[in-house]
Design a protein around this motif. Structure first.
Motif, PDB file in Angstrom:
ATOM      1  N   PHE A  82       0.761  -1.250   0.000  1.00  0.00           N
ATOM      2  CA  PHE A  82       0.000   0.000   0.000  1.00  0.00           C
ATOM      3  C   PHE A  82       0.796   1.308   0.000  1.00  0.00           C
ATOM      4  N   LEU A  83       2.091   1.265   0.177  1.00  0.00           N
ATOM      5  CA  LEU A  83       2.833   2.536   0.182  1.00  0.00           C
ATOM      6  C   LEU A  83       2.799   3.186  -1.195  1.00  0.00           C
ATOM      7  N   SER A  84       3.110   2.452  -2.234  1.00  0.00           N
ATOM      8  CA  SER A  84       3.148   3.062  -3.569  1.00  0.00           C
ATOM      9  C   SER A  84       1.753   3.328  -4.133  1.00  0.00           C
ATOM     10  N   THR A  85       0.773   2.505  -3.780  1.00  0.00           N
ATOM     11  CA  THR A  85      -0.565   2.670  -4.353  1.00  0.00           C
ATOM     12  C   THR A  85      -1.482   3.576  -3.541  1.00  0.00           C
ATOM     13  N   HIS A  86      -1.285   3.623  -2.214  1.00  0.00           N
ATOM     14  CA  HIS A  86      -2.168   4.406  -1.352  1.00  0.00           C
ATOM     15  C   HIS A  86      -1.412   5.379  -0.440  1.00  0.00           C
ATOM     16  N   ASN A  87      -0.105   5.486  -0.638  1.00  0.00           N
ATOM     17  CA  ASN A  87       0.725   6.395   0.143  1.00  0.00           C
ATOM     18  C   ASN A  87       0.511   6.188   1.650  1.00  0.00           C
ATOM     19  N   THR A  88       0.438   4.917   2.048  1.00  0.00           N
ATOM     20  CA  THR A  88       0.114   4.587   3.438  1.00  0.00           C
ATOM     21  C   THR A  88       1.106   3.586   3.995  1.00  0.00           C
ATOM     22  N   ARG A  89       1.541   3.855   5.235  1.00  0.00           N
ATOM     23  CA  ARG A  89       2.489   2.965   5.929  1.00  0.00           C
ATOM     24  C   ARG A  89       1.906   2.516   7.266  1.00  0.00           C
ATOM     25  N   LEU A  90       2.342   1.347   7.695  1.00  0.00           N
ATOM     26  CA  LEU A  90       2.011   0.815   9.008  1.00  0.00           C
ATOM     27  C   LEU A  90       3.133   1.254   9.954  1.00  0.00           C
ATOM     28  N   VAL A  91       2.766   1.925  11.060  1.00  0.00           N
ATOM     29  CA  VAL A  91       3.735   2.563  11.935  1.00  0.00           C
ATOM     30  C   VAL A  91       3.532   2.113  13.382  1.00  0.00           C
ATOM     31  N   ARG A  92       4.616   1.720  14.015  1.00  0.00           N
ATOM     32  CA  ARG A  92       4.579   1.356  15.437  1.00  0.00           C
ATOM     33  C   ARG A  92       4.424   2.615  16.268  1.00  0.00           C
ATOM     34  N   GLY A  93       3.447   2.581  17.196  1.00  0.00           N
ATOM     35  CA  GLY A  93       3.204   3.735  18.050  1.00  0.00           C
ATOM     36  C   GLY A  93       3.384   3.414  19.509  1.00  0.00           C
ATOM     37  N   GLY A  94       2.868   4.285  20.363  1.00  0.00           N
ATOM     38  CA  GLY A  94       2.976   4.115  21.806  1.00  0.00           C
ATOM     39  C   GLY A  94       1.729   3.508  22.410  1.00  0.00           C
ATOM     40  N   ASP A  95       1.132   4.235  23.343  1.00  0.00           N
ATOM     41  CA  ASP A  95      -0.003   3.715  24.105  1.00  0.00           C
ATOM     42  C   ASP A  95      -1.302   3.635  23.315  1.00  0.00           C
ATOM     43  N   GLU A  96      -1.547   4.561  22.444  1.00  0.00           N
ATOM     44  CA  GLU A  96      -2.830   4.623  21.747  1.00  0.00           C
ATOM     45  C   GLU A  96      -2.653   4.527  20.233  1.00  0.00           C
ATOM     46  N   PRO A  97      -3.457   3.692  19.604  1.00  0.00           N
ATOM     47  CA  PRO A  97      -3.428   3.636  18.148  1.00  0.00           C
ATOM     48  C   PRO A  97      -4.141   4.860  17.572  1.00  0.00           C
ATOM     49  N   GLN A 119     -20.715 -11.702  10.514  1.00  0.00           N
ATOM     50  CA  GLN A 119     -20.178 -10.741   9.541  1.00  0.00           C
ATOM     51  C   GLN A 119     -19.071 -11.378   8.709  1.00  0.00           C
ATOM     52  N   VAL A 120     -18.234 -12.207   9.321  1.00  0.00           N
ATOM     53  CA  VAL A 120     -17.203 -12.931   8.573  1.00  0.00           C
ATOM     54  C   VAL A 120     -17.858 -13.776   7.491  1.00  0.00           C
ATOM     55  N   LEU A 121     -18.914 -14.490   7.847  1.00  0.00           N
ATOM     56  CA  LEU A 121     -19.602 -15.345   6.878  1.00  0.00           C
ATOM     57  C   LEU A 121     -20.173 -14.526   5.725  1.00  0.00           C
ATOM     58  N   VAL A 122     -20.728 -13.356   6.025  1.00  0.00           N
ATOM     59  CA  VAL A 122     -21.244 -12.468   4.975  1.00  0.00           C
ATOM     60  C   VAL A 122     -20.109 -12.046   4.043  1.00  0.00           C
ATOM     61  N   LEU A 123     -18.973 -11.658   4.617  1.00  0.00           N
ATOM     62  CA  LEU A 123     -17.833 -11.224   3.806  1.00  0.00           C
ATOM     63  C   LEU A 123     -17.283 -12.362   2.951  1.00  0.00           C
ATOM     64  N   LEU A 124     -17.242 -13.555   3.507  1.00  0.00           N
ATOM     65  CA  LEU A 124     -16.767 -14.699   2.727  1.00  0.00           C
ATOM     66  C   LEU A 124     -17.707 -14.976   1.550  1.00  0.00           C
ATOM     67  N   ASP A 125     -19.003 -14.784   1.762  1.00  0.00           N
ATOM     68  CA  ASP A 125     -19.983 -15.016   0.690  1.00  0.00           C
ATOM     69  C   ASP A 125     -19.993 -13.896  -0.348  1.00  0.00           C
ATOM     70  N   SER A 126     -19.956 -12.653   0.127  1.00  0.00           N
ATOM     71  CA  SER A 126     -20.093 -11.514  -0.783  1.00  0.00           C
ATOM     72  C   SER A 126     -18.769 -11.004  -1.325  1.00  0.00           C
ATOM     73  N   GLY A 127     -17.684 -11.327  -0.637  1.00  0.00           N
ATOM     74  CA  GLY A 127     -16.361 -10.884  -1.059  1.00  0.00           C
ATOM     75  C   GLY A 127     -15.888  -9.674  -0.269  1.00  0.00           C
ATOM     76  N   PHE A 128     -14.590  -9.552  -0.174  1.00  0.00           N
ATOM     77  CA  PHE A 128     -13.949  -8.439   0.516  1.00  0.00           C
ATOM     78  C   PHE A 128     -13.670  -7.330  -0.497  1.00  0.00           C
ATOM     79  N   ASN A 129     -13.489  -6.109  -0.012  1.00  0.00           N
ATOM     80  CA  ASN A 129     -13.122  -5.041  -0.935  1.00  0.00           C
ATOM     81  C   ASN A 129     -11.716  -5.315  -1.489  1.00  0.00           C
ATOM     82  N   CYS A 130     -11.332  -4.595  -2.516  1.00  0.00           N
ATOM     83  CA  CYS A 130     -10.074  -4.866  -3.227  1.00  0.00           C
ATOM     84  C   CYS A 130      -8.845  -4.774  -2.331  1.00  0.00           C
ATOM     85  N   ARG A 131      -8.796  -3.744  -1.476  1.00  0.00           N
ATOM     86  CA  ARG A 131      -7.631  -3.604  -0.599  1.00  0.00           C
ATOM     87  C   ARG A 131      -7.532  -4.776   0.374  1.00  0.00           C
TER      88      ARG A 131
END
Length: 184
Positions: free
Chosen positions: A15-30, A137-149
């Motif tokens: 996702f960095l090149s396609t969505h300009n987004t990184r996963l970042v380690r933080g402190g106490d609160e996300p 909700q998991v069962l619904v997603l498995l049946d209907s599909g997840f979004n592209c990301r």
């Protein structure tokens, strides 16, 4: 062994090149921080370096649409631990889909998933009832599909951790105490 560095690399590769987004380690609160004058990329910040926290925060990012991803913490309401019964019900309603996606991410990564009602100091609700809603909700997603990301990340996790793909309903199970099955 699940290393946070592996998860960060997998996420950033996807996702960095396609969505300009990184996963970042933080402190106490996300928190989710959109790009700004001080940081050129969006940040999915997870707490304490915990793998489970990272998966949970990623799930919120995967649920959020484009406009929401331009807002700090996606512009959502959040009431911290200590919620009353009404606030907890609202919290759980908002959390069903992200936790269902988190569960799917966990399965794809071969990582144990635990549903979270995240209200240790507030009104207690039935964790099993909430887990049943997340499971449905998991069962619904498995049946209907997840979004592209989400689909993209699920495939990448499955390939890295060598877990079965595509995900199947049989990979999602949870134990509800017998005495609660008829109640929930």
């Amino acid at each position: 062994m699940h290393q946070i560095s592996d998860l960060r690399n997998i996420f950033d590769t996807q996702f960095l090149s396609t969505h300009n987004t990184r996963l970042v380690r933080g402190g106490d609160e996300p928190i989710y921080l959109p790009a700004n004058d001080e940081c050129a990329y969006h940040q999915v910040v997870f707490a304490h370096g915990f793998y489970a926290s990272a998966l949970h925060e990623i799930a919120h990012w995967l649920v959020a649409g484009y406009a929401r991803r331009l807002l700090e913490d996606y512009g959502y309401w959040y009431c911290p631990d200590g919620r009353d019964k009404s606030q907890q019900a609202e919290f759980e309603n908002v959390e069903v889909k992200p936790q269902a996606i988190e569960w799917a991410l966990s399965v794809a990564a071969g990582f144990d998933f635990n549903v979270s009602v995240d209200n240790l100091n507030g009104e207690q609700t039935c964790r099993f009832s909430f887990q049943k809603r997340v499971y449905q909700q998991v069962l619904v997603l498995l049946d209907s599909g997840f979004n592209c990301r989400t689909e993209r990340l699920l495939k990448a996790l499955s390939a890295f951790y060598k877990t079965p793909w595509p995900l199947q309903k049989e990979q999602f199970s949870w134990d509800c105490p017998q005495e609660l099955e008829d109640v929930i």
